[in-house]
Design a protein around this motif. Structure first.
Motif, PDB file in Angstrom:
ATOM      1  N   PHE A 133      10.527  -5.012  -6.112  1.00  0.00           N
ATOM      2  CA  PHE A 133      10.058  -3.653  -6.342  1.00  0.00           C
ATOM      3  C   PHE A 133       9.239  -3.203  -5.144  1.00  0.00           C
ATOM      4  N   TYR A 134       9.432  -1.949  -4.729  1.00  0.00           N
ATOM      5  CA  TYR A 134       8.751  -1.417  -3.555  1.00  0.00           C
ATOM      6  C   TYR A 134       7.833  -0.258  -3.942  1.00  0.00           C
ATOM      7  N   THR A 135       6.620  -0.267  -3.388  1.00  0.00           N
ATOM      8  CA  THR A 135       5.656   0.803  -3.640  1.00  0.00           C
ATOM      9  C   THR A 135       5.943   1.993  -2.735  1.00  0.00           C
ATOM     10  N   PRO A 136       5.345   3.135  -3.079  1.00  0.00           N
ATOM     11  CA  PRO A 136       5.306   4.217  -2.090  1.00  0.00           C
ATOM     12  C   PRO A 136       4.366   3.801  -0.954  1.00  0.00           C
ATOM     13  N   GLU A 137       4.236   4.638   0.025  1.00  0.00           N
ATOM     14  CA  GLU A 137       3.393   4.320   1.176  1.00  0.00           C
ATOM     15  C   GLU A 137       1.914   4.439   0.824  1.00  0.00           C
ATOM     16  N   PHE A 138       1.125   3.463   1.290  1.00  0.00           N
ATOM     17  CA  PHE A 138      -0.327   3.455   1.141  1.00  0.00           C
ATOM     18  C   PHE A 138      -0.959   3.411   2.523  1.00  0.00           C
ATOM     19  N   LEU A 139      -2.215   3.813   2.558  1.00  0.00           N
ATOM     20  CA  LEU A 139      -3.001   3.626   3.768  1.00  0.00           C
ATOM     21  C   LEU A 139      -3.739   2.303   3.625  1.00  0.00           C
ATOM     22  N   ASN A 191      -9.574 -11.551   1.373  1.00  0.00           N
ATOM     23  CA  ASN A 191      -8.233 -11.717   0.797  1.00  0.00           C
ATOM     24  C   ASN A 191      -7.873 -10.611  -0.191  1.00  0.00           C
ATOM     25  N   LYS A 192      -8.335  -9.416   0.104  1.00  0.00           N
ATOM     26  CA  LYS A 192      -8.004  -8.243  -0.703  1.00  0.00           C
ATOM     27  C   LYS A 192      -7.654  -7.098   0.237  1.00  0.00           C
ATOM     28  N   TYR A 193      -6.615  -6.354  -0.150  1.00  0.00           N
ATOM     29  CA  TYR A 193      -6.259  -5.154   0.596  1.00  0.00           C
ATOM     30  C   TYR A 193      -7.168  -4.017   0.145  1.00  0.00           C
ATOM     31  N   LEU A 194      -7.773  -3.306   1.082  1.00  0.00           N
ATOM     32  CA  LEU A 194      -8.487  -2.074   0.783  1.00  0.00           C
ATOM     33  C   LEU A 194      -7.506  -0.954   1.102  1.00  0.00           C
ATOM     34  N   LEU A 195      -7.076  -0.246   0.051  1.00  0.00           N
ATOM     35  CA  LEU A 195      -5.981   0.712   0.168  1.00  0.00           C
ATOM     36  C   LEU A 195      -6.384   2.097  -0.321  1.00  0.00           C
ATOM     37  N   SER A 196      -5.604   3.078   0.094  1.00  0.00           N
ATOM     38  CA  SER A 196      -5.729   4.429  -0.434  1.00  0.00           C
ATOM     39  C   SER A 196      -4.337   4.999  -0.636  1.00  0.00           C
ATOM     40  N   LYS A 197      -4.200   5.789  -1.707  1.00  0.00           N
ATOM     41  CA  LYS A 197      -2.920   6.480  -1.919  1.00  0.00           C
ATOM     42  C   LYS A 197      -2.786   7.644  -0.943  1.00  0.00           C
ATOM     43  N   ASN A 198      -3.934   8.162  -0.460  1.00  0.00           N
ATOM     44  CA  ASN A 198      -3.922   9.221   0.555  1.00  0.00           C
ATOM     45  C   ASN A 198      -3.672   8.564   1.907  1.00  0.00           C
ATOM     46  N   THR A 199      -2.681   9.052   2.627  1.00  0.00           N
ATOM     47  CA  THR A 199      -2.367   8.427   3.912  1.00  0.00           C
ATOM     48  C   THR A 199      -2.875   9.242   5.096  1.00  0.00           C
ATOM     49  N   SER A 200      -3.539  10.367   4.827  1.00  0.00           N
ATOM     50  CA  SER A 200      -4.115  11.146   5.928  1.00  0.00           C
ATOM     51  C   SER A 200      -5.396  11.822   5.436  1.00  0.00           C
ATOM     52  N   GLY A 201      -6.215  12.247   6.384  1.00  0.00           N
ATOM     53  CA  GLY A 201      -7.482  12.887   6.057  1.00  0.00           C
ATOM     54  C   GLY A 201      -8.648  12.050   6.538  1.00  0.00           C
ATOM     55  N   GLU A 202      -9.850  12.476   6.160  1.00  0.00           N
ATOM     56  CA  GLU A 202     -11.052  11.767   6.594  1.00  0.00           C
ATOM     57  C   GLU A 202     -11.762  11.052   5.464  1.00  0.00           C
ATOM     58  N   CYS A 203     -11.590  11.526   4.228  1.00  0.00           N
ATOM     59  CA  CYS A 203     -12.233  10.920   3.074  1.00  0.00           C
ATOM     60  C   CYS A 203     -11.142  10.340   2.173  1.00  0.00           C
ATOM     61  N   PHE A 254      -8.956   1.792  -3.493  1.00  0.00           N
ATOM     62  CA  PHE A 254      -8.876   0.747  -4.508  1.00  0.00           C
ATOM     63  C   PHE A 254      -8.582  -0.545  -3.768  1.00  0.00           C
ATOM     64  N   MET A 255      -8.859  -1.663  -4.431  1.00  0.00           N
ATOM     65  CA  MET A 255      -8.625  -2.967  -3.810  1.00  0.00           C
ATOM     66  C   MET A 255      -7.620  -3.733  -4.644  1.00  0.00           C
ATOM     67  N   PHE A 256      -6.775  -4.441  -3.934  1.00  0.00           N
ATOM     68  CA  PHE A 256      -5.741  -5.239  -4.570  1.00  0.00           C
ATOM     69  C   PHE A 256      -5.773  -6.629  -3.943  1.00  0.00           C
ATOM     70  N   ALA A 257      -5.996  -7.640  -4.776  1.00  0.00           N
ATOM     71  CA  ALA A 257      -6.082  -9.015  -4.274  1.00  0.00           C
ATOM     72  C   ALA A 257      -4.722  -9.511  -3.801  1.00  0.00           C
ATOM     73  N   PHE A 258      -4.744 -10.379  -2.805  1.00  0.00           N
ATOM     74  CA  PHE A 258      -3.506 -11.020  -2.364  1.00  0.00           C
ATOM     75  C   PHE A 258      -2.850 -11.680  -3.570  1.00  0.00           C
ATOM     76  N   HIS A 259      -1.549 -11.668  -3.601  1.00  0.00           N
ATOM     77  CA  HIS A 259      -0.788 -12.230  -4.712  1.00  0.00           C
ATOM     78  C   HIS A 259       0.409 -12.956  -4.103  1.00  0.00           C
ATOM     79  N   PRO A 260       0.762 -14.142  -4.614  1.00  0.00           N
ATOM     80  CA  PRO A 260       1.845 -14.907  -3.991  1.00  0.00           C
ATOM     81  C   PRO A 260       3.222 -14.237  -4.043  1.00  0.00           C
ATOM     82  N   GLN A 261       3.414 -13.273  -4.940  1.00  0.00           N
ATOM     83  CA  GLN A 261       4.716 -12.612  -5.037  1.00  0.00           C
ATOM     84  C   GLN A 261       4.706 -11.216  -4.422  1.00  0.00           C
ATOM     85  N   VAL A 262       3.632 -10.878  -3.713  1.00  0.00           N
ATOM     86  CA  VAL A 262       3.510  -9.562  -3.087  1.00  0.00           C
ATOM     87  C   VAL A 262       3.431  -9.737  -1.572  1.00  0.00           C
ATOM     88  N   ALA A 263       4.191  -8.900  -0.875  1.00  0.00           N
ATOM     89  CA  ALA A 263       4.198  -8.941   0.592  1.00  0.00           C
ATOM     90  C   ALA A 263       4.167  -7.519   1.134  1.00  0.00           C
TER      91      ALA A 263
END
Length: 165
Positions: free
Chosen positions: A120-126, A133-145, A149-158
């Motif tokens: 399964f593939y996600t939409p694009e994140f920033l 060992n956690k991704y700091l992500l945003s659903k907004n891919t542009s802007g200043e603010c 959300f954070m997502f921990a590394f997972h063995p089935q996620v790349a």
């Protein structure tokens, strides 16, 4: 470190799968596999398993794509989210925009040899950073603010795609 990324989550489904959703996918893809195997097999010199079929008939490489039709309605039931992968706060996290099925193995006479992978593939994140060992992500891919959300590394996620900014 800012980059635009897409994440991929892969599951394996076989006869030992215990989740009912997985079991339905197993049954339906195995049924469809047996039909497609006959289409691509040589009537005079038949083979029993997928890898032999692929060696004899390179066009059999289309079978995984054809099996995807047996999975589309099950994926639609997810309503665009894999709920079993929460973010670090426990919120449902993993949105999906598409999937790919790969056929790991199968045999027309032995269902125990049937095994598929679903990615399964996600939409694009920033991707803002990686912290402990956690991704700091945003659903907004542009802007200043950015709402993050954070997502921990997972063995089935790349990380399936990466675009440096």
């Amino acid at each position: 470190m800012k980059a635009k990324i897409k994440l991929a989550f892969r599951i394996i489904i076989d006869q030992n799968s215990e989740i009912i959703w997985d079991k339905y996918i197993f049954e339906d893809t195995y049924f469809e596999y047996k039909i497609q195997h006959q289409v691509f097999d040589d009537k005079e010199n038949p083979v029993k398993n997928y890898w032999e079929l692929l060696r004899k008939n390179p066009h059999a490489e289309r079978i995984p794509f054809l099996l995807s039709s047996a999975v589309v309605n099950y994926v639609a039931q997810l309503n665009g989210e894999v709920k079993s992968l929460p973010d670090v706060l426990g919120n449902t996290f993993f949105p999906i925009e598409n999937f790919k099925l790969d056929l790991i193995s199968s045999n027309i006479e032995d269902s125990s040899k049937h095994k598929i992978g679903l990615t399964f593939y996600t939409p694009e994140f920033l991707l803002i950073d990686i912290i402990d060992n956690k991704y700091l992500l945003s659903k907004n891919t542009s802007g200043e603010c950015f709402e993050t959300f954070m997502f921990a590394f997972h063995p089935q996620v790349a990380i399936a795609s990466y675009t440096a900014l």
